[in-house]
Design an enzyme around this catalytic site. Sequence first.
Site, PDB file in Angstrom:
ATOM      1  N   PHE A 144       0.854  -1.200   0.000  1.00  0.00           N
ATOM      2  CA  PHE A 144       0.000   0.000   0.000  1.00  0.00           C
ATOM      3  C   PHE A 144       0.892   1.254   0.000  1.00  0.00           C
ATOM      4  O   PHE A 144       1.928   1.279   0.661  1.00  0.00           O
ATOM      5  CB  PHE A 144      -0.878  -0.066   1.249  1.00  0.00           C
ATOM      6  N   ASP A 221       1.396  -5.181   8.472  1.00  0.00           N
ATOM      7  CA  ASP A 221       0.250  -4.302   8.258  1.00  0.00           C
ATOM      8  C   ASP A 221      -0.976  -5.209   8.123  1.00  0.00           C
ATOM      9  O   ASP A 221      -1.061  -6.014   7.183  1.00  0.00           O
ATOM     10  CB  ASP A 221       0.450  -3.447   6.999  1.00  0.00           C
ATOM     11  N   TYR A 246     -11.406   1.098  10.467  1.00  0.00           N
ATOM     12  CA  TYR A 246     -12.618   1.535   9.741  1.00  0.00           C
ATOM     13  C   TYR A 246     -12.983   0.586   8.614  1.00  0.00           C
ATOM     14  O   TYR A 246     -13.964   0.795   7.937  1.00  0.00           O
ATOM     15  CB  TYR A 246     -12.452   2.967   9.212  1.00  0.00           C
ATOM     16  N   LYS A 247     -12.172  -0.467   8.403  1.00  0.00           N
ATOM     17  CA  LYS A 247     -12.462  -1.443   7.348  1.00  0.00           C
ATOM     18  C   LYS A 247     -13.370  -2.522   7.935  1.00  0.00           C
ATOM     19  O   LYS A 247     -14.523  -2.267   8.260  1.00  0.00           O
ATOM     20  CB  LYS A 247     -11.147  -1.941   6.752  1.00  0.00           C
ATOM     21  N   ARG A 395     -12.642  -4.058  -7.394  1.00  0.00           N
ATOM     22  CA  ARG A 395     -12.484  -4.802  -6.132  1.00  0.00           C
ATOM     23  C   ARG A 395     -13.843  -5.128  -5.552  1.00  0.00           C
ATOM     24  O   ARG A 395     -14.646  -4.236  -5.296  1.00  0.00           O
ATOM     25  CB  ARG A 395     -11.695  -3.985  -5.111  1.00  0.00           C
TER      26      ARG A 395
HETATM   27  C1  PLP Z   1      -6.286   1.161   4.199  1.00  0.00           C
HETATM   28  C2  PLP Z   1      -4.838   0.931   4.409  1.00  0.00           C
HETATM   29  C3  PLP Z   1      -4.037   1.867   5.079  1.00  0.00           C
HETATM   30  C4  PLP Z   1      -4.630   3.207   5.490  1.00  0.00           C
HETATM   31  O1  PLP Z   1      -3.828   3.977   6.279  1.00  0.00           O
HETATM   32  P1  PLP Z   1      -4.462   5.267   7.002  1.00  0.00           P
HETATM   33  O2  PLP Z   1      -3.327   5.896   7.675  1.00  0.00           O
HETATM   34  O3  PLP Z   1      -5.522   4.776   7.927  1.00  0.00           O
HETATM   35  O4  PLP Z   1      -5.084   6.112   5.955  1.00  0.00           O
HETATM   36  C5  PLP Z   1      -2.714   1.548   5.327  1.00  0.00           C
HETATM   37  N1  PLP Z   1      -2.188   0.367   4.915  1.00  0.00           N
HETATM   38  C6  PLP Z   1      -2.932  -0.541   4.235  1.00  0.00           C
HETATM   39  C7  PLP Z   1      -2.326  -1.826   3.812  1.00  0.00           C
HETATM   40  C8  PLP Z   1      -4.264  -0.283   3.965  1.00  0.00           C
HETATM   41  O5  PLP Z   1      -4.989  -1.160   3.288  1.00  0.00           O
END
Ligand code: PLP
Length: 422
Positions: A144, A221, A246-247, A395
Amino acid sequence: MMTDFVARATTLDAADVLAPVRTEFFGTSGHGHHADVARPGMPIAYFDGNSLGRPSIASIERIESFLRHEWGTRLIRSWDEGWMRFPFELGDKIGRAALGAAPGQVFVADSTSVILFKLARAALDAQLERDPLRTEIVVDSDNFPTDRFVLEGIAAERGLSLRWIDSDPESGVTLEQVSSVTSARTALVLLSHVAYRSGFLADGAGITAAVHNAGAMMLWDLSHSVGSVPVALDAWGADFAAGCTYKYLCGGPGAPAFGYVAARHVEHVDQPIHGWMGAADVFAMGPTYEPGPGLVKFLTGTPPVLAMIAMEPVIDIIDRVGIDAIREKSVALTELTISFADERLAPLGVRVASPRASDSRGGHVTLAHPLMKDVTAKLWARDVIPDYRDPGGLRIGLSPLTTSFTEVVVGLEAVVDAILSS
Ligand SMILES: *Cc1c(COP(=O)(O)O)cnc(C)c1O
Protein backbone atom coordinates in the site's frame (compact mmCIF):
# COMPACT_ATOMS: atom_id res chain seq x y z
CA MET A 1 -25.19 -26.24 -17.92
CA MET A 2 -25.60 -22.74 -16.50
CA THR A 3 -25.55 -22.49 -12.71
CA ASP A 4 -28.61 -20.89 -11.11
CA PHE A 5 -26.64 -18.48 -8.94
CA VAL A 6 -29.74 -16.91 -7.41
CA ALA A 7 -30.88 -20.32 -6.13
CA ARG A 8 -27.38 -21.12 -4.95
CA ALA A 9 -27.18 -17.83 -3.03
CA THR A 10 -30.59 -18.42 -1.47
CA THR A 11 -29.43 -21.83 -0.20
CA LEU A 12 -26.19 -20.37 1.14
CA ASP A 13 -28.08 -17.55 2.91
CA ALA A 14 -30.49 -20.03 4.50
CA ALA A 15 -27.58 -22.04 5.90
CA ASP A 16 -25.52 -18.98 6.96
CA VAL A 17 -24.95 -19.01 10.73
CA LEU A 18 -23.93 -15.33 10.55
CA ALA A 19 -27.13 -14.24 8.76
CA PRO A 20 -28.80 -13.02 12.00
CA VAL A 21 -25.73 -10.86 12.75
CA ARG A 22 -26.24 -9.06 9.45
CA THR A 23 -29.45 -7.53 10.78
CA GLU A 24 -27.42 -5.95 13.63
CA PHE A 25 -26.00 -3.54 11.03
CA PHE A 26 -27.66 -0.43 9.63
CA GLY A 27 -29.00 -0.77 6.10
CA THR A 28 -29.04 -4.55 5.83
CA SER A 29 -32.56 -5.52 6.92
CA GLY A 30 -33.54 -8.89 5.50
CA HIS A 31 -31.42 -11.23 3.46
CA GLY A 32 -32.45 -10.18 -0.02
CA HIS A 33 -32.06 -6.87 -1.72
CA HIS A 34 -35.74 -5.97 -1.80
CA ALA A 35 -35.92 -4.63 1.75
CA ASP A 36 -32.78 -2.58 1.18
CA VAL A 37 -33.97 -0.69 -1.88
CA ALA A 38 -36.72 0.85 0.25
CA ARG A 39 -34.23 3.45 1.50
CA PRO A 40 -33.25 5.88 -1.28
CA GLY A 41 -29.54 5.73 -2.02
CA MET A 42 -28.96 2.60 0.06
CA PRO A 43 -26.72 0.22 -1.89
CA ILE A 44 -28.43 -2.86 -3.30
CA ALA A 45 -25.00 -4.49 -3.14
CA TYR A 46 -22.23 -3.04 -0.96
CA PHE A 47 -18.79 -4.37 -1.94
CA ASP A 48 -16.65 -1.93 0.03
CA GLY A 49 -16.80 -3.29 3.58
CA ASN A 50 -13.05 -3.84 3.14
CA SER A 51 -12.63 -0.09 2.74
CA LEU A 52 -15.36 1.42 4.92
CA GLY A 53 -17.46 -0.99 6.97
CA ARG A 54 -21.15 -0.35 7.63
CA PRO A 55 -22.19 1.05 11.02
CA SER A 56 -23.71 -1.37 13.51
CA ILE A 57 -27.03 -0.42 15.12
CA ALA A 58 -25.33 -0.75 18.50
CA SER A 59 -22.64 1.71 17.37
CA ILE A 60 -25.29 4.29 16.47
CA GLU A 61 -26.90 3.87 19.89
CA ARG A 62 -23.54 3.93 21.62
CA ILE A 63 -22.57 7.22 19.98
CA GLU A 64 -25.85 8.82 21.02
CA SER A 65 -25.48 7.61 24.59
CA PHE A 66 -21.82 8.67 24.65
CA LEU A 67 -22.80 12.19 23.61
CA ARG A 68 -25.54 12.47 26.20
CA HIS A 69 -24.11 10.63 29.16
CA GLU A 70 -20.32 10.63 28.93
CA TRP A 71 -19.36 13.76 27.04
CA GLY A 72 -22.60 15.66 27.78
CA THR A 73 -22.95 14.86 31.48
CA ARG A 74 -19.68 13.68 32.93
CA LEU A 75 -17.67 16.07 30.77
CA ILE A 76 -14.00 16.33 31.82
CA ARG A 77 -14.52 13.84 34.64
CA SER A 78 -14.80 11.12 31.99
CA TRP A 79 -11.04 11.22 31.41
CA ASP A 80 -10.54 9.76 34.87
CA GLU A 81 -13.64 7.62 34.65
CA GLY A 82 -12.53 5.71 31.57
CA TRP A 83 -11.27 7.72 28.61
CA MET A 84 -7.58 7.58 29.69
CA ARG A 85 -7.74 3.77 29.80
CA PHE A 86 -9.84 3.43 26.64
CA PRO A 87 -6.95 3.20 24.08
CA PHE A 88 -5.62 0.18 25.96
CA GLU A 89 -8.93 -1.49 26.91
CA LEU A 90 -10.06 -1.25 23.31
CA GLY A 91 -6.65 -2.51 22.18
CA ASP A 92 -6.91 -5.56 24.45
CA LYS A 93 -10.37 -6.30 23.00
CA ILE A 94 -9.09 -6.11 19.41
CA GLY A 95 -6.15 -8.28 20.41
CA ARG A 96 -8.39 -10.94 21.89
CA ALA A 97 -11.14 -10.94 19.25
CA ALA A 98 -9.06 -10.61 16.11
CA LEU A 99 -5.28 -10.60 16.54
CA GLY A 100 -4.35 -13.55 18.75
CA ALA A 101 -2.67 -11.08 21.10
CA ALA A 102 -2.56 -11.34 24.89
CA PRO A 103 -3.45 -8.17 26.88
CA GLY A 104 -1.00 -5.30 27.24
CA GLN A 105 0.31 -5.34 23.67
CA VAL A 106 -2.30 -3.45 21.61
CA PHE A 107 -3.17 0.26 21.74
CA VAL A 108 -5.51 2.43 19.66
CA ALA A 109 -4.31 5.86 18.47
CA ASP A 110 -3.44 7.96 15.43
CA SER A 111 -3.89 6.68 11.88
CA THR A 112 -2.37 3.51 10.45
CA SER A 113 0.20 5.65 8.60
CA VAL A 114 1.35 7.36 11.81
CA ILE A 115 1.47 4.10 13.78
CA LEU A 116 3.51 2.48 10.98
CA PHE A 117 5.94 5.39 11.28
CA LYS A 118 6.14 5.12 15.06
CA LEU A 119 6.63 1.35 15.11
CA ALA A 120 9.02 1.17 12.15
CA ARG A 121 11.20 3.87 13.74
CA ALA A 122 11.01 2.16 17.14
CA ALA A 123 12.11 -1.15 15.59
CA LEU A 124 14.88 0.38 13.45
CA ASP A 125 16.35 2.43 16.29
CA ALA A 126 16.46 -0.69 18.48
CA GLN A 127 18.11 -2.71 15.69
CA LEU A 128 20.69 -0.04 14.84
CA GLU A 129 21.69 0.26 18.48
CA ARG A 130 22.23 -3.49 18.64
CA ASP A 131 23.97 -3.81 15.27
CA PRO A 132 24.84 -0.69 13.20
CA LEU A 133 25.44 -2.85 10.12
CA ARG A 134 21.74 -3.67 9.83
CA THR A 135 20.88 -0.89 7.43
CA GLU A 136 18.28 -2.44 5.14
CA ILE A 137 14.50 -2.27 5.31
CA VAL A 138 12.62 -4.84 3.23
CA VAL A 139 9.28 -3.88 1.64
CA ASP A 140 7.47 -4.95 -1.51
CA SER A 141 6.83 -2.89 -4.62
CA ASP A 142 3.07 -3.47 -4.48
CA ASN A 143 2.56 -2.71 -0.81
CA PHE A 144 0.00 0.00 0.00
CA PRO A 145 1.36 3.49 -0.84
CA THR A 146 1.45 4.77 2.73
CA ASP A 147 3.59 1.81 3.84
CA ARG A 148 6.13 2.50 1.08
CA PHE A 149 6.08 6.27 1.59
CA VAL A 150 6.57 6.05 5.36
CA LEU A 151 9.56 3.73 4.92
CA GLU A 152 11.09 5.90 2.19
CA GLY A 153 10.90 8.86 4.55
CA ILE A 154 12.50 6.95 7.43
CA ALA A 155 15.24 5.57 5.16
CA ALA A 156 16.12 9.08 3.98
CA GLU A 157 16.03 10.46 7.52
CA ARG A 158 18.16 7.67 9.00
CA GLY A 159 20.53 6.97 6.08
CA LEU A 160 19.12 3.46 5.56
CA SER A 161 18.28 1.71 2.32
CA LEU A 162 15.16 0.00 1.07
CA ARG A 163 15.44 -3.52 -0.31
CA TRP A 164 12.49 -4.06 -2.62
CA ILE A 165 10.68 -7.34 -3.17
CA ASP A 166 9.17 -7.21 -6.65
CA SER A 167 5.75 -8.62 -5.91
CA ASP A 168 3.17 -9.91 -8.37
CA PRO A 169 0.19 -7.50 -8.24
CA GLU A 170 -2.23 -10.37 -8.92
CA SER A 171 -0.78 -12.47 -6.11
CA GLY A 172 1.61 -11.33 -3.36
CA VAL A 173 4.81 -11.77 -1.40
CA THR A 174 5.95 -15.36 -0.89
CA LEU A 175 8.05 -16.91 1.87
CA GLU A 176 10.73 -17.74 -0.73
CA GLN A 177 11.00 -14.09 -1.78
CA VAL A 178 11.36 -12.98 1.84
CA SER A 179 14.02 -15.61 2.53
CA SER A 180 15.98 -14.64 -0.55
CA VAL A 181 16.22 -10.89 0.28
CA THR A 182 16.75 -10.99 4.05
CA SER A 183 20.31 -11.21 5.37
CA ALA A 184 22.62 -10.05 8.16
CA ARG A 185 22.06 -6.53 6.76
CA THR A 186 18.27 -6.60 7.24
CA ALA A 187 16.92 -4.57 10.13
CA LEU A 188 13.17 -4.66 9.49
CA VAL A 189 10.62 -6.22 7.14
CA LEU A 190 7.22 -4.55 6.59
CA LEU A 191 4.56 -6.45 4.66
CA SER A 192 0.79 -6.45 4.34
CA HIS A 193 -0.73 -9.70 5.57
CA VAL A 194 -3.58 -9.38 3.03
CA ALA A 195 -2.59 -7.46 -0.12
CA TYR A 196 -4.89 -4.49 -0.74
CA ARG A 197 -4.96 -5.02 -4.49
CA SER A 198 -5.19 -8.79 -5.07
CA GLY A 199 -6.38 -9.97 -1.66
CA PHE A 200 -3.34 -12.32 -1.47
CA LEU A 201 -2.98 -13.79 2.02
CA ALA A 202 0.67 -14.01 3.09
CA ASP A 203 2.13 -16.76 5.28
CA GLY A 204 2.16 -14.96 8.64
CA ALA A 205 3.88 -17.65 10.68
CA GLY A 206 6.36 -18.74 7.99
CA ILE A 207 7.45 -15.25 6.99
CA THR A 208 7.83 -14.08 10.60
CA ALA A 209 10.05 -17.11 11.29
CA ALA A 210 12.15 -16.47 8.17
CA VAL A 211 12.63 -12.82 9.13
CA HIS A 212 13.74 -13.84 12.63
CA ASN A 213 16.14 -16.41 11.15
CA ALA A 214 17.88 -13.51 9.46
CA GLY A 215 18.01 -11.62 12.78
CA ALA A 216 15.55 -8.98 11.54
CA MET A 217 12.26 -7.71 12.99
CA MET A 218 8.81 -8.14 11.46
CA LEU A 219 6.16 -5.41 11.24
CA TRP A 220 2.84 -6.60 9.82
CA ASP A 221 0.25 -4.30 8.26
CA LEU A 222 -3.06 -5.96 9.12
CA SER A 223 -5.39 -3.36 7.57
CA HIS A 224 -7.12 -5.88 5.28
CA SER A 225 -6.83 -8.81 7.71
CA VAL A 226 -8.23 -7.63 11.01
CA GLY A 227 -11.78 -8.89 11.49
CA SER A 228 -11.66 -10.89 8.25
CA VAL A 229 -8.97 -13.55 8.48
CA PRO A 230 -7.58 -15.17 11.65
CA VAL A 231 -4.35 -13.56 12.82
CA ALA A 232 -2.12 -15.06 15.53
CA LEU A 233 0.47 -12.41 16.34
CA ASP A 234 1.64 -14.00 19.61
CA ALA A 235 1.87 -17.49 18.08
CA TRP A 236 3.72 -16.18 15.01
CA GLY A 237 6.16 -14.36 17.30
CA ALA A 238 5.54 -11.09 15.41
CA ASP A 239 7.43 -8.07 16.69
CA PHE A 240 5.06 -5.27 15.66
CA ALA A 241 1.81 -4.78 13.77
CA ALA A 242 -0.60 -2.01 12.81
CA GLY A 243 -3.92 -1.83 11.05
CA CYS A 244 -7.10 0.05 10.28
CA THR A 245 -10.29 -0.03 12.33
CA TYR A 246 -12.62 1.53 9.74
CA LYS A 247 -12.46 -1.44 7.35
CA TYR A 248 -13.73 -4.81 8.66
CA LEU A 249 -13.94 -3.44 12.23
CA CYS A 250 -16.57 -0.88 11.12
CA GLY A 251 -15.17 1.92 13.29
CA GLY A 252 -16.31 4.68 10.92
CA PRO A 253 -14.42 7.00 8.55
CA GLY A 254 -11.07 8.00 10.01
CA ALA A 255 -11.45 5.88 13.14
CA PRO A 256 -7.99 5.59 14.71
CA ALA A 257 -5.73 2.64 14.05
CA PHE A 258 -4.35 -0.05 16.36
CA GLY A 259 -0.72 -0.86 17.02
CA TYR A 260 0.73 -4.09 18.43
CA VAL A 261 4.05 -4.26 20.25
CA ALA A 262 5.16 -7.72 21.38
CA ALA A 263 5.44 -7.85 25.18
CA ARG A 264 9.18 -8.61 24.95
CA HIS A 265 9.77 -5.27 23.19
CA VAL A 266 7.45 -2.96 25.15
CA GLU A 267 10.03 -1.86 27.73
CA HIS A 268 12.96 -1.82 25.31
CA VAL A 269 11.92 0.33 22.38
CA ASP A 270 11.22 4.03 22.05
CA GLN A 271 8.78 5.58 19.58
CA PRO A 272 9.80 8.83 17.92
CA ILE A 273 6.84 11.16 18.55
CA HIS A 274 7.13 12.01 22.23
CA GLY A 275 4.08 13.78 23.56
CA TRP A 276 2.46 14.60 26.87
CA MET A 277 -0.10 11.75 26.64
CA GLY A 278 2.72 9.20 26.41
CA ALA A 279 4.63 10.63 29.34
CA ALA A 280 5.05 8.96 32.71
CA ASP A 281 2.96 11.50 34.58
CA VAL A 282 0.61 13.26 32.19
CA PHE A 283 -0.31 16.09 34.53
CA ALA A 284 3.14 16.59 36.06
CA MET A 285 3.82 19.09 33.22
CA GLY A 286 7.49 18.46 33.93
CA PRO A 287 10.50 19.96 32.15
CA THR A 288 11.53 16.76 30.31
CA TYR A 289 9.88 13.73 28.75
CA GLU A 290 9.87 10.51 30.73
CA PRO A 291 8.20 7.63 28.85
CA GLY A 292 5.02 6.29 30.41
CA PRO A 293 4.70 2.70 31.64
CA GLY A 294 3.79 -0.20 29.36
CA LEU A 295 2.00 0.87 26.20
CA VAL A 296 1.34 4.41 27.46
CA LYS A 297 4.53 5.70 25.83
CA PHE A 298 3.21 4.73 22.38
CA LEU A 299 0.60 7.49 22.63
CA THR A 300 1.48 11.04 21.66
CA GLY A 301 -1.49 13.37 21.99
CA THR A 302 -5.03 13.25 23.31
CA PRO A 303 -6.82 10.01 22.32
CA PRO A 304 -9.60 10.62 19.74
CA VAL A 305 -12.24 9.13 22.04
CA LEU A 306 -15.23 10.14 19.94
CA ALA A 307 -13.71 8.40 16.92
CA MET A 308 -12.98 5.25 18.95
CA ILE A 309 -16.42 4.40 20.24
CA ALA A 310 -18.21 3.13 17.10
CA MET A 311 -15.86 0.17 16.66
CA GLU A 312 -16.34 -1.26 20.14
CA PRO A 313 -19.75 -2.93 19.63
CA VAL A 314 -18.46 -4.50 16.37
CA ILE A 315 -15.36 -5.86 18.11
CA ASP A 316 -17.77 -7.35 20.67
CA ILE A 317 -19.75 -8.97 17.84
CA ILE A 318 -16.55 -10.45 16.36
CA ASP A 319 -15.56 -11.76 19.79
CA ARG A 320 -19.01 -13.30 20.23
CA VAL A 321 -19.33 -15.06 16.84
CA GLY A 322 -15.64 -15.91 16.57
CA ILE A 323 -13.12 -15.08 13.85
CA ASP A 324 -13.20 -18.70 12.58
CA ALA A 325 -16.91 -18.47 11.69
CA ILE A 326 -16.19 -15.13 10.01
CA ARG A 327 -13.37 -16.65 7.98
CA GLU A 328 -15.55 -19.60 6.97
CA LYS A 329 -18.20 -17.27 5.56
CA SER A 330 -15.55 -15.06 3.99
CA VAL A 331 -14.16 -18.03 2.05
CA ALA A 332 -17.68 -19.02 0.92
CA LEU A 333 -18.35 -15.43 -0.24
CA THR A 334 -15.12 -15.20 -2.25
CA GLU A 335 -15.68 -18.70 -3.71
CA LEU A 336 -19.17 -17.72 -4.87
CA THR A 337 -17.72 -14.57 -6.46
CA ILE A 338 -15.02 -16.52 -8.28
CA SER A 339 -17.41 -19.18 -9.60
CA PHE A 340 -19.79 -16.47 -10.84
CA ALA A 341 -16.85 -14.69 -12.48
CA ASP A 342 -15.60 -17.87 -14.13
CA GLU A 343 -18.99 -18.78 -15.52
CA ARG A 344 -20.65 -15.46 -16.31
CA LEU A 345 -17.89 -12.82 -16.52
CA ALA A 346 -15.00 -14.71 -18.13
CA PRO A 347 -16.93 -14.95 -21.44
CA LEU A 348 -17.04 -11.11 -21.39
CA GLY A 349 -13.25 -10.92 -21.04
CA VAL A 350 -13.06 -10.53 -17.24
CA ARG A 351 -10.11 -12.15 -15.46
CA VAL A 352 -9.91 -13.04 -11.76
CA ALA A 353 -6.88 -11.05 -10.55
CA SER A 354 -6.81 -12.66 -7.09
CA PRO A 355 -5.44 -15.98 -5.84
CA ARG A 356 -7.65 -18.97 -6.67
CA ALA A 357 -6.60 -21.08 -3.70
CA SER A 358 -8.76 -19.99 -0.76
CA ASP A 359 -5.92 -20.48 1.74
CA SER A 360 -3.93 -17.85 -0.20
CA ARG A 361 -6.83 -15.38 -0.36
CA GLY A 362 -8.24 -12.84 2.10
CA GLY A 363 -11.69 -11.26 2.04
CA HIS A 364 -11.88 -9.58 -1.37
CA VAL A 365 -11.68 -10.58 -5.01
CA THR A 366 -10.37 -8.35 -7.80
CA LEU A 367 -11.91 -8.69 -11.25
CA ALA A 368 -9.86 -7.30 -14.12
CA HIS A 369 -11.13 -5.89 -17.40
CA PRO A 370 -9.93 -2.89 -19.44
CA LEU A 371 -13.30 -1.10 -19.01
CA MET A 372 -13.61 -1.50 -15.23
CA LYS A 373 -13.17 2.23 -14.51
CA ASP A 374 -16.29 3.05 -16.58
CA VAL A 375 -18.04 -0.03 -15.25
CA THR A 376 -17.47 1.19 -11.68
CA ALA A 377 -19.09 4.56 -12.45
CA LYS A 378 -22.10 2.78 -13.99
CA LEU A 379 -22.43 0.48 -10.99
CA TRP A 380 -22.29 3.37 -8.50
CA ALA A 381 -25.08 5.10 -10.43
CA ARG A 382 -27.15 1.94 -9.85
CA ASP A 383 -26.32 1.73 -6.11
CA VAL A 384 -24.00 -1.23 -6.60
CA ILE A 385 -20.84 -0.17 -4.77
CA PRO A 386 -17.50 -1.87 -5.42
CA ASP A 387 -14.31 0.18 -5.84
CA TYR A 388 -11.75 0.54 -8.58
CA ARG A 389 -7.99 0.09 -8.41
CA ASP A 390 -5.66 0.54 -11.36
CA PRO A 391 -4.93 -1.20 -13.63
CA GLY A 392 -8.46 -2.24 -14.59
CA GLY A 393 -9.30 -3.84 -11.26
CA LEU A 394 -12.81 -3.93 -9.83
CA ARG A 395 -12.48 -4.80 -6.13
CA ILE A 396 -15.31 -6.88 -4.72
CA GLY A 397 -14.95 -6.50 -0.96
CA LEU A 398 -16.98 -9.03 1.00
CA SER A 399 -17.56 -8.29 4.65
CA PRO A 400 -18.83 -11.49 6.30
CA LEU A 401 -20.77 -9.72 9.06
CA THR A 402 -22.73 -7.56 6.63
CA THR A 403 -22.68 -9.12 3.14
CA SER A 404 -25.27 -11.72 2.11
CA PHE A 405 -24.77 -14.30 -0.64
CA THR A 406 -27.82 -12.93 -2.46
CA GLU A 407 -26.27 -9.46 -2.37
CA VAL A 408 -23.16 -10.90 -4.08
CA VAL A 409 -25.22 -12.33 -6.94
CA VAL A 410 -27.37 -9.19 -7.31
CA GLY A 411 -24.21 -7.07 -7.50
CA LEU A 412 -22.35 -9.36 -9.90
CA GLU A 413 -25.36 -9.53 -12.22
CA ALA A 414 -25.17 -5.73 -12.33
CA VAL A 415 -21.47 -6.06 -13.30
CA VAL A 416 -22.52 -8.26 -16.24
CA ASP A 417 -25.05 -5.61 -17.36
CA ALA A 418 -22.58 -2.77 -16.93
CA ILE A 419 -19.93 -4.51 -19.03
CA LEU A 420 -22.46 -5.39 -21.74
CA SER A 421 -23.52 -1.73 -21.94
CA SER A 422 -19.94 -0.35 -21.93
C1 PLP B 1 -6.29 1.16 4.20
C2 PLP B 1 -4.84 0.93 4.41
C3 PLP B 1 -4.04 1.87 5.08
C4 PLP B 1 -4.63 3.21 5.49
O1 PLP B 1 -3.83 3.98 6.28
P1 PLP B 1 -4.46 5.27 7.00
O2 PLP B 1 -3.33 5.90 7.67
O3 PLP B 1 -5.52 4.78 7.93
O4 PLP B 1 -5.08 6.11 5.96
C5 PLP B 1 -2.71 1.55 5.33
N1 PLP B 1 -2.19 0.37 4.91
C6 PLP B 1 -2.93 -0.54 4.24
C7 PLP B 1 -2.33 -1.83 3.81
C8 PLP B 1 -4.26 -0.28 3.96
O5 PLP B 1 -4.99 -1.16 3.29
